[in-house]
Design a protein around this motif. Structure first.
Motif: not given
Length: 361
Positions: A26-49
């Motif tokens: 993730v590059a930058g977190t100041s956007h309010g839409h950052a919740a789209f990725i950080f608040g996304r339920p774990d579906k087993g398809d993404i690993e934030i590294v």
């Protein structure tokens, strides 16, 4: 031997499953839409590294908000990309920073998805598109309306049937009461209301939706001209940027009126398509109203992703494109070809506001 085979199959399956998780930075977190990725339920398809956030205070805020490990955060974008080696990166900072993110990621073979719009200037948009093509990486721009089943159904009916006939007029209305009024955080407001970091105010923030949708309907055809007016209804709240804009995009044989505002009485993202045989209205994500020359009058229906092919999760779409399961259409809503034109339309709209003239393209 039987147990050995079972053992190998089990561990092979585990390895395949692990490989299927997208290594995402993730590059930058100041956007309010950052919740789209950080608040996304774990579906087993993404690993934030890894997470790049240059402001320590914002990094600390996001870590607390979303229970993120401090070890994930970096203050240097290149250092993060080199160390964690992601397959893809998503951008949730200011719009101007999109260019730097593409410049850092594309040469490393890292796919990129940015929040709307693609860029603040035409030069940046063209540069980003060219760099992504050169290094053969995907560059997607994410709009909330791209996830809407009602919007997908509109495109299906326009492109795959003769329900509305020839499209003549399109109206797209987007916005809300204002970013401060709806409670956007100070880290978001700091750049969202900055004419350089965001490229403008409501015109950029919400005008991009209509430009994106109309460009897709026009299959990337450039408009003939753009005429725009902007208003400053709340200079005491937004002293640097406009809070209301109306953009007329003319194609000669059809036109689109985009109403982008931080002054609506409620949140709205809706579109209207008028043809010479009928009309389609998408007042919300899952509602579609249709009417044509038949005597039955207007009919409304609920539309979901079971009724039309659409990804209601943009990250699943990003993964599908990266894995080759989905081909990014040249005139698709996420595609760079579309979104370079979007920036050209927005740039023309800004010039029209500044000069009071229609801008010929």
């Amino acid at each position: 031997m039987r147990y050995l085979i079972l053992f190998l199959l089990f561990h092979a399956g585990t390895t395949i499953q692990a490989q299927q998780r997208l290594r995402l930075a993730v590059a930058g977190t100041s956007h309010g839409h950052a919740a789209f990725i950080f608040g996304r339920p774990d579906k087993g398809d993404i690993e934030i590294v890894g997470i790049y956030e240059p402001d320590p205070a914002v990094a600390k805020l996001r870590a607390k908000q979303f229970h993120l490990a401090d070890t994930l955060f970096y203050q240097d974008l290149n250092k993060m990309l080199l160390k964690v080696k992601p397959t893809a990166v998503v951008a949730f900072g200011d719009i101007k920073s999109h260019r730097d993110i593409v410049a850092a990621a594309a040469p490393k073979g890292i796919h990129i998805m940015v929040e709307k719009p693609l860029a603040t200037t035409v030069a940046d948009a063209v540069f980003m598109d060219s760099l992504a093509r050169k290094h053969k990486v995907h560059l997607l721009t994410d709009y909330e309306t791209s996830w809407y089943p009602s919007v997908a159904k509109v495109f299906q009916l326009v492109n795959d049937s003769n329900y509305v006939g020839k499209v003549r007029k399109v109206m797209v209305n987007d916005g809300h009461q204002g970013p401060k009024e709806i409670g956007c955080g100070p880290e978001f407001l700091a750049w969202l209301t900055d004419p350089v970091l965001n490229g403008g105010g409501a015109l950029m923030d919400f005008g991009c939706y209509g430009a994106n949708l109309m460009t897709a309907l026009a299959k990337n055809r450039m408009p003939v001209s753009v005429t725009a007016v902007a208003r400053h209804f709340k200079p005491h709240v937004y002293p640097k940027v406009e809070d209301d804009a109306t953009i007329l995009v003319d194609y000669g044989d059809m036109q689109c009126t985009i109403q982008a505002s931080w002054n609506w009485t409620f949140n709205r993202k809706d579109m209207e398509v008028y043809g010479d045989k009928g009309l389609l209205l998408a007042p919300s994500a899952e509602v579609l109203v249709q009417r044509n020359q038949s005597k039955n009058g207007a009919t409304g229906q609920q539309v979901t992703d079971k009724d039309v092919h659409v990804y209601t999760d943009p990250f699943q779409y990003f993964i599908a494109v990266i894995n080759g399961q989905e081909q990014l259409p040249e005139y698709g809503l996420y595609a760079p070809a579309n979104n370079v034109i979007v920036v050209k339309i927005l740039d023309a709209a800004r010039r029209s506001v500044a000069t009071g003239k229609t801008i010929k393209l």
